[in-house]
Enzyme design. Structure first.
Site, PDB file in Angstrom:
ATOM      1  N   GLN A 131      41.390  77.681  26.601  1.00  0.00           N
ATOM      2  CA  GLN A 131      40.443  77.381  25.778  1.00  0.00           C
ATOM      3  C   GLN A 131      39.503  78.395  25.377  1.00  0.00           C
ATOM      4  O   GLN A 131      38.694  78.961  26.231  1.00  0.00           O
ATOM      5  CB  GLN A 131      39.602  76.214  26.556  1.00  0.00           C
ATOM      6  CG  GLN A 131      38.650  75.676  25.827  1.00  0.00           C
ATOM      7  CD  GLN A 131      37.400  74.999  26.747  1.00  0.00           C
ATOM      8  OE1 GLN A 131      37.375  74.839  27.923  1.00  0.00           O
ATOM      9  NE2 GLN A 131      37.038  73.840  26.143  1.00  0.00           N
ATOM     10  N   GLY A 132      39.536  78.714  23.958  1.00  0.00           N
ATOM     11  CA  GLY A 132      38.654  79.692  23.533  1.00  0.00           C
ATOM     12  C   GLY A 132      37.452  79.253  22.906  1.00  0.00           C
ATOM     13  O   GLY A 132      37.255  79.301  21.583  1.00  0.00           O
ATOM     14  N   TYR A 133      36.448  78.821  23.575  1.00  0.00           N
ATOM     15  CA  TYR A 133      35.324  78.172  23.117  1.00  0.00           C
ATOM     16  C   TYR A 133      34.066  79.562  23.449  1.00  0.00           C
ATOM     17  O   TYR A 133      33.622  79.861  22.359  1.00  0.00           O
ATOM     18  CB  TYR A 133      34.805  77.074  23.464  1.00  0.00           C
ATOM     19  CG  TYR A 133      35.359  75.714  23.375  1.00  0.00           C
ATOM     20  CD1 TYR A 133      36.922  75.783  22.613  1.00  0.00           C
ATOM     21  CD2 TYR A 133      34.607  74.348  23.503  1.00  0.00           C
ATOM     22  CE1 TYR A 133      37.234  74.531  21.915  1.00  0.00           C
ATOM     23  CE2 TYR A 133      35.387  73.212  22.965  1.00  0.00           C
ATOM     24  CZ  TYR A 133      36.623  73.303  22.299  1.00  0.00           C
ATOM     25  OH  TYR A 133      37.251  72.170  21.731  1.00  0.00           O
ATOM     26  N   SER A 134      33.883  79.516  24.670  1.00  0.00           N
ATOM     27  CA  SER A 134      32.644  80.233  24.878  1.00  0.00           C
ATOM     28  C   SER A 134      32.981  81.801  24.405  1.00  0.00           C
ATOM     29  O   SER A 134      33.957  82.453  24.470  1.00  0.00           O
ATOM     30  CB  SER A 134      32.416  80.407  26.445  1.00  0.00           C
ATOM     31  OG  SER A 134      32.206  79.005  27.040  1.00  0.00           O
ATOM     32  N   GLU A 185      37.542  66.613  28.322  1.00  0.00           N
ATOM     33  CA  GLU A 185      37.400  67.783  29.598  1.00  0.00           C
ATOM     34  C   GLU A 185      36.304  67.168  30.406  1.00  0.00           C
ATOM     35  O   GLU A 185      36.896  67.157  31.576  1.00  0.00           O
ATOM     36  CB  GLU A 185      36.884  69.033  28.791  1.00  0.00           C
ATOM     37  CG  GLU A 185      36.736  70.045  29.933  1.00  0.00           C
ATOM     38  CD  GLU A 185      36.178  71.387  29.416  1.00  0.00           C
ATOM     39  OE1 GLU A 185      35.970  71.416  28.068  1.00  0.00           O
ATOM     40  OE2 GLU A 185      36.165  72.189  30.144  1.00  0.00           O
ATOM     41  N   SER A 221      39.619  80.557  31.199  1.00  0.00           N
ATOM     42  CA  SER A 221      39.938  80.192  32.626  1.00  0.00           C
ATOM     43  C   SER A 221      41.545  80.228  32.103  1.00  0.00           C
ATOM     44  O   SER A 221      42.113  79.730  31.141  1.00  0.00           O
ATOM     45  CB  SER A 221      39.730  78.920  33.034  1.00  0.00           C
ATOM     46  OG  SER A 221      38.390  78.583  32.820  1.00  0.00           O
ATOM     47  N   SER A 267      27.313  73.136  30.783  1.00  0.00           N
ATOM     48  CA  SER A 267      26.364  72.884  31.929  1.00  0.00           C
ATOM     49  C   SER A 267      25.813  71.707  32.362  1.00  0.00           C
ATOM     50  O   SER A 267      25.689  70.927  31.246  1.00  0.00           O
ATOM     51  CB  SER A 267      25.142  74.042  32.058  1.00  0.00           C
ATOM     52  OG  SER A 267      24.209  73.480  31.124  1.00  0.00           O
ATOM     53  N   ASN A 268      25.311  70.999  33.474  1.00  0.00           N
ATOM     54  CA  ASN A 268      24.761  69.784  33.631  1.00  0.00           C
ATOM     55  C   ASN A 268      23.441  69.579  33.064  1.00  0.00           C
ATOM     56  O   ASN A 268      23.039  68.652  32.601  1.00  0.00           O
ATOM     57  CB  ASN A 268      24.520  69.671  35.425  1.00  0.00           C
ATOM     58  CG  ASN A 268      26.003  69.403  36.005  1.00  0.00           C
ATOM     59  OD1 ASN A 268      27.119  69.618  35.152  1.00  0.00           O
ATOM     60  ND2 ASN A 268      26.036  69.198  36.930  1.00  0.00           N
ATOM     61  N   GLU A 269      22.672  70.512  32.925  1.00  0.00           N
ATOM     62  CA  GLU A 269      21.424  70.473  32.002  1.00  0.00           C
ATOM     63  C   GLU A 269      21.681  70.022  30.784  1.00  0.00           C
ATOM     64  O   GLU A 269      21.024  69.196  30.245  1.00  0.00           O
ATOM     65  CB  GLU A 269      20.756  71.812  32.139  1.00  0.00           C
ATOM     66  CG  GLU A 269      20.124  72.152  33.270  1.00  0.00           C
ATOM     67  CD  GLU A 269      21.099  72.966  34.284  1.00  0.00           C
ATOM     68  OE1 GLU A 269      22.073  73.451  33.929  1.00  0.00           O
ATOM     69  OE2 GLU A 269      20.952  72.863  35.752  1.00  0.00           O
TER      70      GLU A 269
END
Ligand SMILES: Cc1cc2nc3c(=O)[nH]c(=O)nc-3n(C[C@H](O)[C@H](O)[C@H](O)COP(=O)(O)OP(=O)(O)OC[C@H]3O[C@@H](n4cnc5c(N)ncnc54)[C@H](O)[C@@H]3O)c2cc1C
Length: 399
Positions: free
Chosen positions: A127-130, A245, A162, A384-386
């Site tokens: 996955q090439g997102y970030s 996801e 990843s 992230s959870n936030e």
């Protein structure tokens, strides 16, 4: 919701149990028991092909594309039985992430080309997102794709990718138009990892494993045929994928299995001569975890039922992601606490398939600290959870 299983569902559970008992190779089961989070790729491929041959590889896909047609209860039973039996996880990048994007938004040629290869585990995706500086604020991504003849020429840097070192394809968010609102200039491209100009460099995580990577993209030519849907609509497809996801990250089946492991360990490990599970403070923490897990299980079933009705996982998947990862991390902390001083020797070598020296303590000890360290990241990846709390506030509660 009626959670008592019907006779058909109980028969299905027996069928799943028998399949796992007969088909899962014992050496893979043992490796998965020791080091579930970081198995060799070949073990995943072997298990996934066995499931494919049985017609059970794509629980969430529509039947017309090779899905199982299972009810939410059957999916739940399957996940639970696989977790109980230490089956390798089904790697999500192809089957749970890009697969649904391709059958929902891809053209016929893309469906014919990619979906069968995903089902048979012939292609391995990442996955090439970030990007550096574009994680939570993903829409600010800068990897640029410029059309040149029949190809896009892609330049940029993806990070935290990843499994990129094991993948032969990457689904990638790129900026095709820098002059419009951020979200409207993003497109969704499929990139062959063997293309000239793709360089993968490892990032070693704090548990000492190589799971993460940087992916450098230097003048990478990507055929226009690898664009999913419309140019500039990538943000819509990206969000759809993230719903799938996040639902997967919840990991209810596995947490249910691990809470049994936690109790077994807490019956064996003692403090002041008494088993931990008989001590009020420890038992209270285990009970609190079990309550939370039961609540998550019901929420998971509700989200699965909605997905089955063709609505897709939706923003409620953020609730699953937050609670699932909070429970997983609390469980890992309790597992490490239960080990006492056996948590101190860091015996990562013991997790290697070829390692034959006995561990310092009991054989359930060496895997727990590496998994605890690795899974500190589960409240970060998948958004992230936030950020999930912001999504719930806006999209679920309408604040
Ligand atoms: C183990 C691991 C695996 C990963 N795998 C992949 C992968 O395969 N592919 C991929 O593309 N990415 C992957 N990621 C990247 C992951 O999606 C990002 O790390 C995540 O989205 C957070 O982005 P960031 O690291 O840039 O942190 P930042 O966005 O810089 O956030 C830093 C902190 O600030 C908080 N924060 C930021 N903005 C807000 C806000 N608006 N409101 C409240 N709090 C805020 C965050 O919650 C976080 O605590 C992975 C990450 C990890 C750790």
């Amino acid at each position: 919701m009626d959670l008592a299983f019907s006779d058909e569902e109980l028969a299905f559970r027996e069928e799943v149990r028998a399949f796992i008992r007969d088909k899962l190779p014992p050496d893979i089961r043992e490796r998965a028991r020791r080091n579930w989070a970081n198995l060799p790729k070949e073990d995943h491929v072997t298990w996934q092909r066995l499931l494919y041959e049985r017609g059970w590889i794509a629980a969430n896909w529509p039947v017309e594309y090779g899905g199982t047609g299972w009810s939410p209860a059957q999916k739940f039973i399957f996940e639970e039985e696989c977790a109980k039996a230490s089956c390798p996880r089904i790697v999500p990048f192809g089957l749970s992430m890009v697969g649904p994007v391709i059958y929902t938004f891809g053209n016929q040629e893309q469906k014919d080309r990619f979906l069968p290869r995903i089902l048979k585990s012939e292609d391995w995706w990442c996955q090439g997102y970030s990007e550096p500086g574009s994680g939570s604020d993903l829409a600010s991504l800068r990897t640029r794709a410029v059309l040149d003849g029949e190809d896009y020429v892609v330049n940029g840097l993806k990070t935290w990718t990843s499994g990129a070192h094991k993948a032969n394809w990457m689904f990638c968010l790129v900026r095709t138009d820098p002059d419009v609102k951020q979200q409207e200039g993003i497109s969704f491209l499929l990139i062959d990892m063997k293309s000239p100009g793709v360089t993968v460099r490892p990032i070693i995580s704090m548990d000492e494993s190589h799971y993460l990577n940087e992916v450098f993209l230097d003048d990478v030519r990507v055929p226009q045929a690898n664009l999913i849907g419309e140019e500039g609509k990538g943000w819509t497809y990206a969000k759809f994928l993230l719903g799938h996801e996040r639902t997967g990250i919840a990991g209810v089946g596995r947490s249910k299995h691990r809470i049994q492991i936690l109790k077994d360990i807490a019956r064996q490990e003692k403090s002041d001569g008494r088993p931990l599970l008989e001590q009020a403070d420890f038992a209270r923490k285990v009970a609190a975890l079990e309550f939370d897990l039961t609540a998550l299980e019901f929420t998971n079933l509700r989200v699965m039922a909605g997905d089955n009705a063709g609505q897709g996982p939706g923003p409620e998947s953020s609730i699953l992601k937050i609670k699932g990862t909070e429970i997983e991390q609390a469980m890992n902390e309790l597992l490490v606490e239960a080990l006492g001083y056996y948590a101190a020797p860091y015996e990562r070598d013991w997790l290697r398939p070829d390692w034959n020296e006995p561990p310092v303590g009991p054989d359930y000890a060496p895997g727990l600290m590496p998994e605890h360290l690795l899974r500190r990241a589960s409240s970060i990846y998948g958004g992230s959870n936030e950020i999930q709390k912001n999504i719930i506030a806006k999209m679920v509660l309408g604040l």
